[in-house]
Design an enzyme around this catalytic site. Structure first.
Site, mmCIF file in Angstrom:
data_model
loop_
_atom_site.group_PDB
_atom_site.id
_atom_site.type_symbol
_atom_site.label_atom_id
_atom_site.label_comp_id
_atom_site.label_asym_id
_atom_site.label_seq_id
_atom_site.Cartn_x
_atom_site.Cartn_y
_atom_site.Cartn_z
ATOM 1 N N ASP A 1 -11.936 -11.907 -3.715
ATOM 2 C CA ASP A 1 -12.907 -11.551 -3.694
ATOM 3 C C ASP A 1 -14.067 -11.916 -4.845
ATOM 4 O O ASP A 1 -15.066 -11.707 -4.607
ATOM 5 C CB ASP A 1 -13.271 -10.355 -2.932
ATOM 6 C CG ASP A 1 -12.257 -10.016 -1.748
ATOM 7 O OD1 ASP A 1 -12.264 -11.216 -1.145
ATOM 8 O OD2 ASP A 1 -12.415 -8.967 -1.415
ATOM 9 N N SER B 1 -6.211 0.130 -6.635
ATOM 10 C CA SER B 1 -4.908 0.158 -7.525
ATOM 11 C C SER B 1 -5.664 0.816 -8.950
ATOM 12 O O SER B 1 -4.531 1.423 -9.653
ATOM 13 C CB SER B 1 -4.178 -1.249 -7.687
ATOM 14 O OG SER B 1 -4.111 -1.647 -6.455
ATOM 15 N N SER C 1 -7.806 -10.160 -7.725
ATOM 16 C CA SER C 1 -8.532 -10.276 -6.230
ATOM 17 C C SER C 1 -9.210 -11.485 -6.012
ATOM 18 O O SER C 1 -9.520 -12.113 -6.759
ATOM 19 C CB SER C 1 -9.588 -9.185 -6.458
ATOM 20 O OG SER C 1 -10.554 -9.351 -5.356
ATOM 21 N N ARG D 1 0.810 -1.038 -0.148
ATOM 22 C CA ARG D 1 -0.029 -0.034 -0.053
ATOM 23 C C ARG D 1 0.883 1.207 0.137
ATOM 24 O O ARG D 1 2.094 1.101 0.524
ATOM 25 C CB ARG D 1 -0.730 -0.143 1.234
ATOM 26 C CG ARG D 1 -1.510 -1.147 1.563
ATOM 27 C CD ARG D 1 -3.002 -1.649 1.125
ATOM 28 N NE ARG D 1 -3.451 -2.919 1.213
ATOM 29 C CZ ARG D 1 -4.341 -3.597 0.744
ATOM 30 N NH1 ARG D 1 -4.938 -2.981 -0.428
ATOM 31 N NH2 ARG D 1 -4.586 -4.823 0.856
ATOM 32 N N CYS D 2 0.805 2.154 -0.736
ATOM 33 C CA CYS D 2 1.743 3.329 -0.853
ATOM 34 C C CYS D 2 0.840 4.823 -0.733
ATOM 35 O O CYS D 2 0.125 4.748 -1.718
ATOM 36 C CB CYS D 2 2.188 3.227 -2.246
ATOM 37 S SG CYS D 2 3.397 4.644 -2.602
HETATM 38 P P1 ATP Z 1 -7.543 -5.056 -2.461
HETATM 39 O O1 ATP Z 1 -9.196 -4.846 -3.151
HETATM 40 O O2 ATP Z 1 -6.796 -6.299 -2.612
HETATM 41 O O3 ATP Z 1 -7.545 -4.197 -1.330
HETATM 42 P P2 ATP Z 1 -6.676 -2.548 -4.122
HETATM 43 O O4 ATP Z 1 -5.957 -2.623 -5.259
HETATM 44 O O5 ATP Z 1 -8.185 -1.848 -4.034
HETATM 45 O O6 ATP Z 1 -6.632 -4.091 -3.628
HETATM 46 P P3 ATP Z 1 -6.013 -0.511 -2.473
HETATM 47 O O7 ATP Z 1 -5.232 -0.491 -0.998
HETATM 48 O O8 ATP Z 1 -7.050 0.289 -2.560
HETATM 49 O O9 ATP Z 1 -6.038 -1.963 -2.851
HETATM 50 O O10 ATP Z 1 -4.865 0.289 -3.227
HETATM 51 C C1 ATP Z 1 -3.618 -0.010 -3.323
HETATM 52 C C2 ATP Z 1 -2.679 1.261 -3.863
HETATM 53 O O11 ATP Z 1 -3.048 1.812 -4.849
HETATM 54 C C3 ATP Z 1 -2.932 2.463 -2.621
HETATM 55 O O12 ATP Z 1 -1.885 2.184 -1.507
HETATM 56 C C4 ATP Z 1 -2.413 3.561 -3.391
HETATM 57 O O13 ATP Z 1 -1.076 3.538 -3.564
HETATM 58 C C5 ATP Z 1 -3.042 3.321 -4.803
HETATM 59 N N1 ATP Z 1 -3.970 4.169 -5.124
HETATM 60 C C6 ATP Z 1 -5.519 3.514 -4.585
HETATM 61 N N2 ATP Z 1 -6.359 4.673 -4.640
HETATM 62 C C7 ATP Z 1 -5.755 5.528 -5.368
HETATM 63 C C8 ATP Z 1 -6.143 6.864 -5.800
HETATM 64 N N3 ATP Z 1 -7.340 7.061 -5.575
HETATM 65 N N4 ATP Z 1 -5.122 7.573 -6.080
HETATM 66 C C9 ATP Z 1 -4.079 7.072 -6.188
HETATM 67 N N5 ATP Z 1 -3.539 5.964 -6.015
HETATM 68 C C10 ATP Z 1 -4.270 5.287 -5.391
#
Ligand code: ATP
Length: 368
Positions: free
Chosen positions: A152, A107, A150, A74-75
């Protein structure tokens, strides 16, 4: 030679390594240089040795490896423009202007935002005097393609996400193990599976294991769910069943939007005035994410990875960012933000207790 970068982001899922392998090899096949970005957006922001050129043999054996070998994170920095500017700088310094991202809806949202902002990020690099207009000329547009990793199966617009069938197989295997001990002792087990806004894993595991009762977020049970569950379990017991399996998704709710917890279900089954069953709770947790990908996820990862490379090479500044989906067994390209917005609408509908709307938004396998 065109340079294409591949990264995994968000929660890991089985099959992500298959995606990276397919993208690396397809890129080489298409005469391009593949790069991997390690540690998700963190690697994009930090650059350096987190962005590495890949060769054909670098991904040998990756198809059968679980998790993601290039890491994910996570960033927080990528939520800020400064982080995305650093990311643009790192890509350009390596000559990369095409990006394939495998992750969840967060992401993919970040990816779309990065692409939309890219022209202004390039202008900023020029205004800062870091690059000349001539040097930046080949990088005026960033092509991005998304893949959904994912467990889920929570992204709208695709029948299956990469990893969901592996998680489902793991859940079914675990329930098979539990069933042996449950029927030996004539016990009841309440099994919690992942899925905050999406009950696909709980629903499909319920079907695949013949569970007595399930709870999913999209379709809360009627107000009398306690009586309903107990009478079904009692009926099954009267038929001679020596085990009881209740599957509950993490995000299970009642009609008022209150959380239904495994403890609540356990207490009910164990209640001496009611069924009085010797009841245990098993939370499967991260076991569901672990291990190698099942054949379906390896196939999906490979076919979608190949399609992602084709899509990123064919993308133009005019085409909206696409996500690779599977619909009725066909690998297809879909507008990325539409899929993300539809997914968010389901989550929102559940949160505001508009369950009928949540159900209507779900794919056909959730219909009555
Ligand atoms: P999971 O569904 O497994 O949680 P995900 O891809 O939805 O996966 P997130 O933690 O929501 O996981 O997002 C991963 C990373 O994507 C974040 O830590 C961030 O770096 C980047 N990110 C998410 N949303 C945004 C956004 N709106 N703008 C910029 N970067 C984003």
């Amino acid at each position: 030679r065109k340079k294409i970068a591949i990264m995994t982001s968000g929660g890991d899922s089985p099959g992500m390594n298959g995606v990276v392998r397919a993208c690396v090899r397809m890129a080489i096949h298409m005469g391009c240089d593949p790069y991997c970005i390690y540690e998700g957006y963190e690697g994009l922001v930090r650059g350096g040795n987190l962005i590495r050129k890949m060769e054909w043999h670098d991904v040998r054996g990756w198809l059968s490896e679980g998790g993601t070998l290039i890491g994910t994170a996570r960033c927080m920095a990528f939520f800020e423009r400064a982080g995305r500017l650093a990311a643009a700088r790192n890509l350009i310094s390596q000559g990369i202007d095409a990006l394939i991202i495998c992750g969840g809806d967060g992401s993919l949202t970040g990816a779309d935002r990065f692409r939309a902002e890219w022209p202004t990020l390039i202008e900023e690099l020029e205004a800062n005097g870091e690059y000349t207009a001539d040097q930046l000329a080949p990088y005026r547009h960033l092509n991005i393609v998304g893949l959904v990793g994912s467990i889920d199966n929570d992204l709208s617009g695709t029948d299956a996400t990469i990893g969901c069938y592996s998680a489902l197989a793991r859940i079914c295997y675990a329930i098979d193990l539990i069933e042996a001990t449950a029927s030996s002792h004539s016990r009841a087990f309440v099994i919690e599976v992942m899925g905050r806004h999406c009950g696909w894993l709980a629903l499909m595991a319920g079907i695949a294991t013949g569970a007595d009762f399930i709870f999913i977020p999209e379709k809360p049970r009627k107000d009398n769910w306690r009586e309903e569950m107990c009478s079904i379990v009692e009926h099954h017991r009267k038929q001679g069943k020596r085990k009881t399996i209740v599957i509950i998704a993490e995000g299970a709710l009642d009609r008022e939007g209150n959380k239904i917890t495994p403890e609540m279900v356990k207490d009910l089954l164990a209640d001496k005035k009611g069924l009085g069953l010797d009841t245990r709770i098993t939370t499967l947790g991260h076991v569901q994410r672990g291990g190698t990908a099942v054949a379906y996820d390896r196939m999906l990862a490979t076919l979608q990875g190949v399609e992602a490379v084709k899509a990123v090479l064919e993308a133009t500044p005019e085409t909206p960012t696409c996500v690779i989906a599977i619909n009725e067994n066909k690998i297809v390209r879909k507008p990325l933000m539409q899929a993300v917005q539809d997914t968010k609408r389901v989550a929102k509908a559940i949160e505001s207790q508009e369950f009928d709307q949540a159900m209507a938004l779900r794919d056909t396998e959730f219909s009555e």
